[in-house]
Structure formats: C-alpha cells, structure tokens
Scaffold this motif. Structure first.
Motif, PDB file in Angstrom:
ATOM      1  N   GLU A 139      -2.971  -7.947  -3.649  1.00 18.94           N
ATOM      2  CA  GLU A 139      -3.062  -8.931  -2.578  1.00 18.94           C
ATOM      3  C   GLU A 139      -4.263  -8.585  -1.684  1.00 18.94           C
ATOM      4  O   GLU A 139      -4.396  -7.452  -1.230  1.00 18.94           O
ATOM      5  CB  GLU A 139      -1.766  -8.905  -1.763  1.00 18.94           C
ATOM      6  CG  GLU A 139      -1.611 -10.106  -0.865  1.00 18.94           C
ATOM      7  CD  GLU A 139      -0.329 -10.031  -0.035  1.00 18.94           C
ATOM      8  OE1 GLU A 139      -0.258 -10.744   0.978  1.00 18.94           O
ATOM      9  OE2 GLU A 139       0.567  -9.251  -0.389  1.00 18.94           O
ATOM     10  N   THR A 170      -1.809  -4.020   2.070  1.00 20.66           N
ATOM     11  CA  THR A 170      -1.330  -3.200   0.951  1.00 20.66           C
ATOM     12  C   THR A 170      -0.281  -2.209   1.443  1.00 20.66           C
ATOM     13  O   THR A 170      -0.514  -1.484   2.407  1.00 20.66           O
ATOM     14  CB  THR A 170      -2.511  -2.451   0.303  1.00 20.66           C
ATOM     15  OG1 THR A 170      -3.501  -3.403  -0.060  1.00 20.66           O
ATOM     16  CG2 THR A 170      -2.065  -1.673  -0.928  1.00 20.66           C
ATOM     17  N   ASP A 189      -5.767   1.636  -5.728  1.00 19.78           N
ATOM     18  CA  ASP A 189      -5.778   1.023  -4.397  1.00 19.78           C
ATOM     19  C   ASP A 189      -4.600   1.590  -3.609  1.00 19.78           C
ATOM     20  O   ASP A 189      -3.535   1.831  -4.173  1.00 19.78           O
ATOM     21  CB  ASP A 189      -5.630  -0.497  -4.542  1.00 19.78           C
ATOM     22  CG  ASP A 189      -5.685  -1.210  -3.198  1.00 19.78           C
ATOM     23  OD1 ASP A 189      -6.211  -0.638  -2.221  1.00 19.78           O
ATOM     24  OD2 ASP A 189      -5.203  -2.364  -3.126  1.00 19.78           O
ATOM     25  N   SER A 236      -8.601  -3.414  -1.544  1.00 17.62           N
ATOM     26  CA  SER A 236      -7.927  -4.231  -2.559  1.00 17.62           C
ATOM     27  C   SER A 236      -8.900  -5.208  -3.215  1.00 17.62           C
ATOM     28  O   SER A 236      -8.823  -5.458  -4.418  1.00 17.62           O
ATOM     29  CB  SER A 236      -6.764  -4.989  -1.928  1.00 17.62           C
ATOM     30  OG  SER A 236      -5.849  -4.083  -1.348  1.00 17.62           O
TER      31      SER A 236
END
Ligand SMILES: Nc1nc2c(ncn2[C@@H]2O[C@H](COP(=O)(O)OP(=O)(O)OP(=O)(O)O)[C@@H](O)[C@H]2O)c(=O)[nH]1
Ligand SMILES: [Mg+2]
Length: 332
Positions: A105, A113, A132, A93
């Motif tokens: 985040e 995630t 991601d 991320s």
C-alpha cells in the motif's frame, strides 16, 4: 557424484540450488524426483529428496499462514536480503512497488505500512530480496523491527529529498540504528574497526537513498546531503514514482551485498550463464564446490577457470579466490 544421474536431473538440481522461493524449490525437487533413474543405487537419494520435499511443503504452508497473520520475521530468499529503514512517507513502499512485483500500500499519509513486506528484485541474472518496513520514529516502534533490521544482509536508508527536514531524517535513522546496535557502514570493516565495535553491535553495509528527486526542492537538498554524508556512505538520488535512476539503484543494491557471481560447467560442456551461484566476495573454489554439492568439497581435486584474472581453462587449486563472472569447471 552418484552414478547414472542424467543431465536432466543435474539441470533440475542446479535450478533447485538457485531457486529463491518455496514454490520454485518444490517444483525443482518434484522434477528431480521425476527424472531420477529409479534403481537401487539411487534409493537413498530418492528417500532424501522425498524427505526434503515434504519438509519444504510444510514450510511453505507455514509461511503462507504467517503472511495472513502477523509477521515477526522475514524469511530470506535469493542472493541477499536488503531491509529499508526510513521515516514515514518517504516512499519506501513506492520503491518496493517500483523494483519488485510486490504490491504494498502506497499512500499520501504517514504510517501506511504496518508490517514488513518482502519482494524479489531482479538485477541481470540474480534475484535479491528487498524488504519494506513500517516507518521508524521516536514515538512507537515494535520490537520485531530491530530484529528484522539486524538480520538483514544490508540496509537501504531512505529519506525524502523534497522534505525540508531531510537532514533530521538522516539523524533519526542513525539514532534509531544506534539504539538497535547496528552500525551502518560504507563497506567491509578492517580488523581494527571490527575490534573497536561495542559489544553486541553489528556492522551492516548501507546505501543512503534520496527519494522524490523529481520534486522541486530536491536538487538543493540532494547537494547538501551528498556534501554531509557522501563520504560516509554510498549515496544515490532516485524517484520511485518517476523511475529516475532505478536501474542504477538495482546495480547499487547488488553491489551492496558484496557478492560475486560464478558459473559452473561440466568438462566439455557450456556453462549455464542464466543461473549463477552467488558467493560472498573472497570465497574460494572449494567453497563454490561445497555450494554445488556437499560432497564436492571433500572430493574436489582442482578446478579450471575461465575468467578475468586467469587465462581460459587455467588450472587453479582449491584455495583460489573466485572473481565476479568466473566460469568454473570442477574436477573431482
Ligand atoms: N513525487 C514523488 N512522490 C513519491 C515518490 N515516492 C513516493 N511518493 C509518494 O509519497 C507518498 C508516500 O509514499 P509511500 O511509499 O507510502 O511512503 P512510505 O515511506 O512507505 O510511508 P510509510 O509506510 O508511512 O512509512 C505517496 O503519496 C507516494 O505516491 C517519488 O519518487 N516522487
Ligand atoms: Mg510504506
């Protein structure tokens, strides 16, 4: 080409072809509809534009709705889609945040995630999509993770160089990919290698990325990793949070897609070097023509090329294989 289309229209159409998001595509179509000469000869084209516009608006709404809810697939945008694969907490991320405008985040605990998140990354004049993903593990993974990964154009295998278990991480990645019937490769397979693939296995180009190169233990782990895997895949060491080697990573990700950029121009005009057409390596002039406009493929007589392999303005036939950076003048 339909008669009387203005340069304004052609330019909007060119931008539409290169647009990577729904919003951009909608804006271009609206512009095309605004500037198209309004007469009987363009009636069909106008109707066609309106139809495409309304379909795109619907799709854009749907995408917005799924983003709020639960995403099971990631719509591809840009010149290619690269999906990140790696264990928890390696910095996937953080990489997305460093390379794109997306704001995932990032946190100092595993399994941060939970959903796929795409972002658009710029390399020179092209945009490519980086996705991601939640981490892979031997415990629990959602079935859509394999779907999204199999659908990708290429894979970014991410490990944490500061982690003493970095070699296990690479093993985990290869095991999970094997379960998902994905073969991470260094490049295009030969015909024999293709034939040797087990049923259902898809080959995907992959880059092995060692992140957190800024940490103390990373240098030694990086040496070992390169020694063990450096001939199997292209490898690179980066630091997402310190910015180390991120420019090189952008270039590597572009290379991973195995595409070429070509530019089209009208006779007597200059090419728009900000808006390349991206084509799979090995594409021919006639395939470029088809990308520009579906009628161009049938109508193309020949092309002139300004590029590395040919002298300026040299005439080439429909089957000429385009090279990175070629400027192509299509003659219909
Ligand atoms: N020192 C250092 N820390 C990093 C780097 N990249 C990420 N981190 C840190 O590592 C932790 C995990 O980063 P994330 O980006 O959330 O990792 P992730 O792979 O997305 O983790 P999951 O979502 O759990 O799979 C965070 O505390 C980041 O700040 C880096 O290059 N160097
Ligand atoms: Mg994450």
């Amino acid at each position: 080409m339909p008669a009387n289309l203005t340069p304004q229209y052609m330019s909007a159409e060119q931008r539409f072809k290169q647009a990577s998001t729904h919003e951009e595509k909608i804006a271009c179509l609206e512009e095309m509809l605004r500037v198209i000469p309004k007469h009987k000869g363009t009636d069909k084209l106008q109707a066609d534009l309106k139809r495409r516009l309304s379909k795109l608006r619907q799709e854009a709404q749907k995408t917005a709705a799924t983003r709020r809810g639960y995403t099971l697939s990631v719509e591809a945008e840009g010149a290619g889609q690269i999906v990140m694969v790696g264990p928890p907490n390696v910095g996937k991320s953080a990489l997305l945040a460093a390379l794109t405008k997306a704001a995932p985040e990032v946190a100092d605990y595993p399994f941060t995630t939970r959903r796929p998140m795409p972002g658009m990354m710029t390399f020179e004049n092209v945009q490519l999509q980086l996705v991601d993903m939640p981490p892979i593990s031997h415990e629990y993974m959602e079935s859509w993770m394999s779907q999204i990964t199999r659908n990708a154009d290429a894979l970014l295998l991410v490990v944490d160089l500061s982690d003493a278990g970095v070699l296990d991480a690479v093993e985990l990645i290869t095991e999970v990919l094997q379960e998902w019937k994905i073969l991470p490769t260094a490049g295009a397979l030969t015909a024999e290698e293709q034939d040797a693939l087990d049923v259902g296995v898809v080959p995907r180009r992959a880059l092995l990325l060692g992140n957190k190169y800024d940490m103390l233990a990373s240098k030694d782990n990086w040496d070992i990793l390169q020694e063990l895997y450096g001939t199997r895949w292209p490898t690179l060491a980066v630091s997402a949070t310190h910015g180390h080697n991120l420019a090189a990573l952008r270039r590597e990700l572009y290379t991973l897609l195995d595409i070429v950029r070509v530019y089209t121009k009208a006779p007597g005009k200059k090419p728009d070097l900000t808006a390349p057409f991206t084509m799979p390596r090995g594409s021919t002039v006639v395939e470029v023509a088809a990308t520009v406009h579906k009628d161009f493929a049938t109508n193309l007589k020949f092309a002139r090329i300004w590029g590395t392999e040919k002298y300026d303005g040299q005439m080439v036939q429909r089957d000429y294989v385009v090279q990175e950076g070629d400027v192509i003048e299509l003659h219909l």
